[in-house]
Scaffold this motif. Structure first.
Motif, PDB file in Angstrom:
ATOM      1  N   ARG A 219     -27.236 -28.709 -55.733  1.00 40.50           N
ATOM      2  CA  ARG A 219     -26.880 -28.603 -54.331  1.00 40.50           C
ATOM      3  C   ARG A 219     -25.977 -27.390 -54.151  1.00 40.50           C
ATOM      4  O   ARG A 219     -24.872 -27.346 -54.685  1.00 40.50           O
ATOM      5  CB  ARG A 219     -26.157 -29.861 -53.842  1.00 40.50           C
ATOM      6  CG  ARG A 219     -26.995 -31.123 -53.873  1.00 40.50           C
ATOM      7  CD  ARG A 219     -28.173 -31.057 -52.925  1.00 40.50           C
ATOM      8  NE  ARG A 219     -27.751 -30.992 -51.531  1.00 40.50           N
ATOM      9  CZ  ARG A 219     -28.617 -30.947 -50.522  1.00 40.50           C
ATOM     10  NH1 ARG A 219     -29.908 -30.963 -50.757  1.00 40.50           N
ATOM     11  NH2 ARG A 219     -28.175 -30.875 -49.276  1.00 40.50           N
TER      12      ARG A 219
ATOM     13  N   PHE B 145     -36.025 -24.446 -51.934  1.00 41.82           N
ATOM     14  CA  PHE B 145     -34.670 -24.073 -51.525  1.00 41.82           C
ATOM     15  C   PHE B 145     -34.225 -24.804 -50.260  1.00 41.82           C
ATOM     16  O   PHE B 145     -33.025 -24.944 -50.026  1.00 41.82           O
ATOM     17  CB  PHE B 145     -34.563 -22.555 -51.375  1.00 41.82           C
ATOM     18  CG  PHE B 145     -34.373 -21.868 -52.701  1.00 41.82           C
ATOM     19  CD1 PHE B 145     -33.094 -21.698 -53.237  1.00 41.82           C
ATOM     20  CD2 PHE B 145     -35.459 -21.430 -53.430  1.00 41.82           C
ATOM     21  CE1 PHE B 145     -32.914 -21.100 -54.463  1.00 41.82           C
ATOM     22  CE2 PHE B 145     -35.290 -20.825 -54.669  1.00 41.82           C
ATOM     23  CZ  PHE B 145     -34.010 -20.656 -55.188  1.00 41.82           C
TER      24      PHE B 145
ATOM     25  N   THR C  53     -30.641 -26.600 -50.526  1.00 39.43           N
ATOM     26  CA  THR C  53     -29.568 -26.111 -49.660  1.00 39.43           C
ATOM     27  C   THR C  53     -29.454 -26.842 -48.327  1.00 39.43           C
ATOM     28  O   THR C  53     -28.424 -26.752 -47.668  1.00 39.43           O
ATOM     29  CB  THR C  53     -29.781 -24.616 -49.348  1.00 39.43           C
ATOM     30  OG1 THR C  53     -30.954 -24.476 -48.533  1.00 39.43           O
ATOM     31  CG2 THR C  53     -29.929 -23.795 -50.623  1.00 39.43           C
TER      32      THR C  53
ATOM     33  N   GLU D 205     -25.209 -23.531 -51.567  1.00 38.90           N
ATOM     34  CA  GLU D 205     -25.486 -22.750 -50.378  1.00 38.90           C
ATOM     35  C   GLU D 205     -25.918 -21.344 -50.775  1.00 38.90           C
ATOM     36  O   GLU D 205     -25.489 -20.818 -51.790  1.00 38.90           O
ATOM     37  CB  GLU D 205     -24.241 -22.664 -49.485  1.00 38.90           C
ATOM     38  CG  GLU D 205     -23.814 -23.978 -48.903  1.00 38.90           C
ATOM     39  CD  GLU D 205     -22.623 -23.844 -47.969  1.00 38.90           C
ATOM     40  OE1 GLU D 205     -22.202 -22.688 -47.742  1.00 38.90           O
ATOM     41  OE2 GLU D 205     -22.133 -24.866 -47.483  1.00 38.90           O
ATOM     42  N   LEU D 206     -26.778 -20.779 -49.962  1.00 38.90           N
ATOM     43  CA  LEU D 206     -27.178 -19.386 -50.174  1.00 38.90           C
ATOM     44  C   LEU D 206     -26.552 -18.524 -49.092  1.00 38.90           C
ATOM     45  O   LEU D 206     -26.393 -18.956 -47.981  1.00 38.90           O
ATOM     46  CB  LEU D 206     -28.704 -19.258 -50.134  1.00 38.90           C
ATOM     47  CG  LEU D 206     -29.485 -19.720 -51.361  1.00 38.90           C
ATOM     48  CD1 LEU D 206     -30.967 -19.582 -51.107  1.00 38.90           C
ATOM     49  CD2 LEU D 206     -29.098 -18.892 -52.582  1.00 38.90           C
TER      50      LEU D 206
ATOM     51  N   GLN E 103     -31.118 -25.934 -45.874  1.00 40.33           N
ATOM     52  CA  GLN E 103     -31.308 -24.868 -44.889  1.00 40.33           C
ATOM     53  C   GLN E 103     -32.778 -24.466 -44.816  1.00 40.33           C
ATOM     54  O   GLN E 103     -33.499 -24.520 -45.814  1.00 40.33           O
ATOM     55  CB  GLN E 103     -30.480 -23.629 -45.270  1.00 40.33           C
ATOM     56  CG  GLN E 103     -28.985 -23.860 -45.349  1.00 40.33           C
ATOM     57  CD  GLN E 103     -28.285 -22.667 -45.985  1.00 40.33           C
ATOM     58  OE1 GLN E 103     -27.963 -22.663 -47.170  1.00 40.33           O
ATOM     59  NE2 GLN E 103     -28.033 -21.634 -45.180  1.00 40.33           N
TER      60      GLN E 103
END
Length: 204
Positions: free
Chosen positions: A201, A148, A152, A203-204, A154
Motif C-alpha cells: 500500500r 496500481f 494506491t 502512494e505515487l 488512485q
C-alpha cells in the motif's frame, strides 16, 4: 518509493520466475506481434502471426512487398485488419529504413518520433522503447493501471502512471522489460494470489 517498486518487482519475479519477453524468435516477429495484439487478445494475434510465419518466414522485406489484399487476409484473425496491414508496413519500414538514426536519439526525442508513426500509440511506443531500443521505459497498460489502482487507491491515465513510475524508479532496461512482463502475467491470474493489495500500500 524506489524501494517499494523494487520490492514489488522482486516479489513478482520470485513468484512468476523469469519471463524473457517479448515472446518472439526474431525482431520482425516481435514487431508484427506489437501491432497485431492491439485491441485484441494474444491468442487472436498469435493466429495472425502463424499465418505470416507460414507465408513469409517473418522476412520483413517479403511482408512489405505482399499485396495488400493478401496481407489483410493473413492477419484477419487479429481484427482491424485494414488498419493493421498499414501499421505493419509502417513499423517494418521504420525498423528497416530508420532504426539506426532513431537509435541515436535520446529517449524522450525517440518516443516523440515513434508517436508520429501511424499505428504507434503511447503503449506501442513504450513497448518499442523497451524491447526494440532497449530503453528503460514503463508500459502503463491496462494490467499496470489495474494493479496500481489496487496498490494506491488512485485512478491513473496512461501518461500519469507512466510518468510517476519512471520518475520514482531506477530500473535497468532488462529490469524494466521484466517488470512489464511480470505485471502483465500477474494481471492474467485470477484475483490477487499474492495479496499485493495488502502488502504494497503506497502512494505515487
Amino acid at each position: 518509493m524506489k524501494k517499494n517498486l523494487h520490492q514489488l518487482y522482486l516479489t513478482l519475479a520470485d513468484y512468476l520466475g523469469p519471463q524473457n519477453w517479448w515472446p518472439a524468435d526474431s525482431v520482425t516477429e516481435m514487431l508484427c506481434g506489437m501491432i497485431l495484439v492491439q485491441n485484441t487478445n494474444w491468442n487472436s494475434a498469435a493466429r495472425s502471426l502463424e499465418n505470416l510465419r507460414q507465408v513469409t518466414a517473418f522476412d520483413a522485406s517479403v511482408i512489405r512487398r505482399l499485396p495488400n489484399e493478401q496481407l489483410e487476409h493473413l492477419i484477419r484473425p487479429s481484427g482491424f485488419y485494414h488498419a493493421k496491414a498499414k501499421y505493419l508496413r509502417n513499423i517494418l519500414t521504420m525498423y528497416q529504413d530508420h532504426f539506426q538514426e532513431l537509435s541515436r536519439l535520446q529517449t524522450p526525442a525517440l518516443r516523440h518520433e515513434l508517436l508520429k508513426i501511424p499505428g504507434i500509440g503511447a503503449e506501442t511506443a513504450d513497448v518499442l522503447l523497451l524491447y526494440l531500443f532497449d530503453r528503460s521505459a514503463f508500459v502503463a497498460d491496462a494490467y499496470a493501471r489495474k494493479l496500481f489502482r489496487k496498490l494506491t487507491g488512485q485512478n491513473f491515465t496512461y501518461e500519469q502512471l507512466k510518468l510517476k513510475v519512471e520518475l520514482q524508479s531506477d530500473f535497468s532496461p532488462i529490469e524494466a522489460q521484466e517488470f512489464h512482463a511480470l505485471i502483465d502475467e500477474y494481471g492474467k491470474l485470477k484475483d490477487d494470489p499474492l495479496n499485493l493489495a495488502e502488502r504494497f500500500r503506497f502512494e505515487l
